[in-house]
Enzyme design. Structure first.
Site, PDB file in Angstrom:
ATOM      1  N   TYR A   1     -10.324   4.954  -8.392  1.00  0.00           N
ATOM      2  CA  TYR A   1      -9.058   5.188  -7.699  1.00  0.00           C
ATOM      3  C   TYR A   1      -8.007   5.595  -8.724  1.00  0.00           C
ATOM      4  CZ  TYR A   1      -4.940   4.718  -4.754  1.00  0.00           C
ATOM      5  OH  TYR A   1      -3.776   4.967  -4.075  1.00  0.00           O
ATOM      6  N   THR A   2      -7.453   4.622  -9.437  1.00  0.00           N
ATOM      7  CA  THR A   2      -6.408   4.917 -10.406  1.00  0.00           C
ATOM      8  C   THR A   2      -6.931   5.790 -11.541  1.00  0.00           C
ATOM      9  OG1 THR A   2      -5.336   2.827  -9.850  1.00  0.00           O
ATOM     10  CG2 THR A   2      -4.658   3.881 -11.902  1.00  0.00           C
TER      11      THR A   2
ATOM     12  N   GLY B   1     -10.223  -0.321 -13.038  1.00  0.00           N
ATOM     13  CA  GLY B   1      -9.981   0.049 -14.428  1.00  0.00           C
ATOM     14  C   GLY B   1     -10.972   1.016 -15.027  1.00  0.00           C
TER      15      GLY B   1
ATOM     16  N   THR C   1     -13.539  -5.076  -7.921  1.00  0.00           N
ATOM     17  CA  THR C   1     -12.590  -5.925  -7.232  1.00  0.00           C
ATOM     18  C   THR C   1     -11.443  -5.089  -6.655  1.00  0.00           C
ATOM     19  OG1 THR C   1     -11.244  -6.227  -9.232  1.00  0.00           O
ATOM     20  CG2 THR C   1     -12.982  -7.851  -8.818  1.00  0.00           C
ATOM     21  N   ASN C   2     -10.616  -5.779  -5.874  1.00  0.00           N
ATOM     22  CA  ASN C   2      -9.366  -5.202  -5.375  1.00  0.00           C
ATOM     23  C   ASN C   2      -8.314  -5.258  -6.484  1.00  0.00           C
ATOM     24  OD1 ASN C   2      -7.361  -4.238  -3.526  1.00  0.00           O
ATOM     25  ND2 ASN C   2      -8.373  -5.326  -1.857  1.00  0.00           N
TER      26      ASN C   2
ATOM     27  N   GLY D   1      -8.172   3.448  -0.041  1.00  0.00           N
ATOM     28  CA  GLY D   1      -6.768   3.522  -0.404  1.00  0.00           C
ATOM     29  C   GLY D   1      -6.323   4.924  -0.758  1.00  0.00           C
ATOM     30  N   PHE D   2      -7.269   5.767  -1.153  1.00  0.00           N
ATOM     31  CA  PHE D   2      -6.922   7.133  -1.532  1.00  0.00           C
ATOM     32  C   PHE D   2      -6.866   8.024  -0.290  1.00  0.00           C
ATOM     33  CE2 PHE D   2      -7.205  11.242  -3.616  1.00  0.00           C
ATOM     34  CZ  PHE D   2      -6.474  11.041  -4.775  1.00  0.00           C
TER      35      PHE D   2
ATOM     36  N   GLY E   1      -5.826  -0.078 -12.233  1.00  0.00           N
ATOM     37  CA  GLY E   1      -5.863   0.753 -13.430  1.00  0.00           C
ATOM     38  C   GLY E   1      -6.456   0.040 -14.621  1.00  0.00           C
TER      39      GLY E   1
ATOM     40  N   ASN F   1      -0.905  -7.198  -0.262  1.00  0.00           N
ATOM     41  CA  ASN F   1       0.291  -6.576   0.294  1.00  0.00           C
ATOM     42  C   ASN F   1       0.493  -6.796   1.788  1.00  0.00           C
ATOM     43  OD1 ASN F   1       0.946  -5.417  -2.253  1.00  0.00           O
ATOM     44  ND2 ASN F   1      -0.650  -3.885  -1.899  1.00  0.00           N
ATOM     45  N   THR F   2      -0.403  -7.544   2.419  1.00  0.00           N
ATOM     46  CA  THR F   2      -0.219  -7.983   3.797  1.00  0.00           C
ATOM     47  C   THR F   2      -0.037  -9.490   3.774  1.00  0.00           C
ATOM     48  OG1 THR F   2      -1.533  -6.177   4.736  1.00  0.00           O
ATOM     49  CG2 THR F   2      -1.303  -8.169   6.070  1.00  0.00           C
TER      50      THR F   2
ATOM     51  N   ASN G   1       1.016  -0.976  -6.355  1.00  0.00           N
ATOM     52  CA  ASN G   1       1.320  -0.548  -4.984  1.00  0.00           C
ATOM     53  C   ASN G   1       1.550  -1.762  -4.106  1.00  0.00           C
ATOM     54  OD1 ASN G   1      -0.698  -0.806  -2.507  1.00  0.00           O
ATOM     55  ND2 ASN G   1      -1.961  -0.816  -4.371  1.00  0.00           N
TER      56      ASN G   1
ATOM     57  N   GLY H   1       0.777  -1.839   2.014  1.00  0.00           N
ATOM     58  CA  GLY H   1       0.740  -2.651   3.229  1.00  0.00           C
ATOM     59  C   GLY H   1      -0.076  -2.065   4.364  1.00  0.00           C
ATOM     60  N   PHE H   2      -1.247  -1.511   4.035  1.00  0.00           N
ATOM     61  CA  PHE H   2      -2.153  -0.976   5.062  1.00  0.00           C
ATOM     62  C   PHE H   2      -1.462   0.063   5.950  1.00  0.00           C
ATOM     63  CE2 PHE H   2      -5.142  -4.973   5.366  1.00  0.00           C
ATOM     64  CZ  PHE H   2      -5.612  -4.697   4.099  1.00  0.00           C
TER      65      PHE H   2
ATOM     66  N   SER I   1      -6.374  -7.662  -0.072  1.00  0.00           N
ATOM     67  CA  SER I   1      -5.150  -6.953  -0.436  1.00  0.00           C
ATOM     68  C   SER I   1      -4.006  -7.952  -0.572  1.00  0.00           C
ATOM     69  CB  SER I   1      -4.787  -5.914   0.625  1.00  0.00           C
ATOM     70  OG  SER I   1      -3.485  -5.401   0.391  1.00  0.00           O
TER      71      SER I   1
ATOM     72  N   LYS J   1     -14.875  -7.059   0.203  1.00  0.00           N
ATOM     73  CA  LYS J   1     -14.093  -6.697  -0.975  1.00  0.00           C
ATOM     74  C   LYS J   1     -13.261  -7.894  -1.391  1.00  0.00           C
ATOM     75  CE  LYS J   1     -11.479  -2.933  -3.017  1.00  0.00           C
ATOM     76  NZ  LYS J   1     -10.991  -1.541  -2.824  1.00  0.00           N
TER      77      LYS J   1
END
Length: 339
Positions: free
Chosen positions: A317-318, A296, A245-246, A68-69, A267, A181-182, A116, A119-120, A179, A217
């Protein structure tokens, strides 16, 4: 320096624009003679005691950058200079796609979190392959998904396309069906379609002269019953492991105004649940497969807790966005102290 000076400036601007600005800045600075070495000197912890062998791969340290980054594999070499033991690119889909409409990335400063609904968004697998051909020594994970327009009944084909295209250029694969977001993607986490998807990829994998590790994942929102199904699926398909996790759809305990935004939350608020999932999977499976812990991690103690719970590796990530690259070094130093 990052938290006192750089982060306050970056956080004054739109998160997605700042992301791409930062990418450009890191790329430019890294081309200046001596700066890549300076970054490594500041953040890289070179100690053979950090080397970790997991699913047949040797990681120079257990701290990775989560998917994702660097979605499009444009900065993996430069990012590795910040001390990461491995970089996961993606999520990559067969064809390029723009993702969801903007604005789609939101900071929740009071919660040390991000929402976020990207959406890929990515340039497609062919572009990623061209960039990965230039790799020279960075351990790469390839996170793969399906295009938004591909119906779930045909999703396996999208994963196969990405698997075949990336096979020679990544060290391990991550199947992303978690995810939020899809549309309808998480339906692929159900036992029957997920088993079919993973088994199809494994069959292709086993046909190769040197198979690559395939990981799954998963979402943090799965019930205990669904997590038990995940253990069964991993054991049945003999994939290499799980990433837990996601992002989450939960908004429990948030105080920021942006908590109303749709999308996946990452986060600090995810830290506890992610660790719970890791511990559940490790205990209920008798540690029969490796787990990469993500979610997190904002301090060395957060990372150590995930490793203690049963994770073999961790990803940021976050936490990397909020705490800066010094977090990578702090975790590796803490791991050494606990050896």
């Amino acid at each position: 320096m990052y938290k006192l000076l750089i982060r306050p400036i970056l956080f004054c601007f739109d998160p997605e624009k700042v992301h791409y600005f930062t990418f450009s800045l890191i790329r430019i600075i890294s081309k200046i003679p001596g700066f890549s070495g300076l970054f490594r000197a500041l953040y890289d912890v070179n100690d053979r005691r950090l080397e970790t062998e997991v699913f047949g791969l040797k990681f120079k340290n257990p701290v990775g950058l989560a998917a994702g980054f660097d979605k499009n594999a444009v900065l993996y070499k430069e990012l590795s200079n910040f001390g990461f033991g491995f970089i996961e690119i993606g999520t990559i889909t067969p064809k390029a796609q723009d993702g969801n409409p903007k604005k789609r990335l939101f900071r929740l400063k009071e919660d040390s979190a991000i929402i976020n609904r990207m959406g890929f968004n990515n340039g497609g697998v062919e572009q990623a392959v061209l960039r990965l051909k230039k790799n020279n020594g960075v351990l790469i994970g390839g996170n793969i998904g399906k295009n938004k327009v591909t119906p779930n009944e045909e999703a396996t084909s999208d994963y196969e396309i990405c698997f075949e295209a990336l096979f020679d250029y990544v060290d391990y694969f991550v199947v992303n069906v978690s995810s939020p977001n899809t549309p309808n993607l998480r339906a692929l986490q159900d036992k029957e379609p997920l088993t079919e998807l993973l088994q199809t990829l494994q069959n292709k994998n086993w046909a190769k002269p040197k198979p690559k590790p395939i990981l799954l994942k998963i979402a943090p929102d799965l019930t205990d019953e669904q997590l038990l199904d995940i253990i069964d699926i991993v054991n049945e398909t003999k994939i290499a492991g799980v990433i837990a996790t996601n992002t989450t759809l939960s908004r429990d305990g948030l105080v920021s105004e942006n908590k109303i935004e749709m999308g996946g939350l990452s986060g600090k608020p995810l830290e506890k649940r992610s660790t719970e999932v890791i511990r559940f999977l490790a205990e209920k499976s008798n540690k029969s497969f490796p787990i990469i812990g993500v979610g997190g991690i904002h301090s060395a103690d957060d990372a150590l807790e995930k490793l203690e719970a049963g994770a073999s590796l961790v990803q940021l990530y976050t936490g990397f966005i909020y705490e800066g690259p010094a977090l990578v070094k702090a975790i590796n130093k803490a791991v050494l102290r606990n050896k």
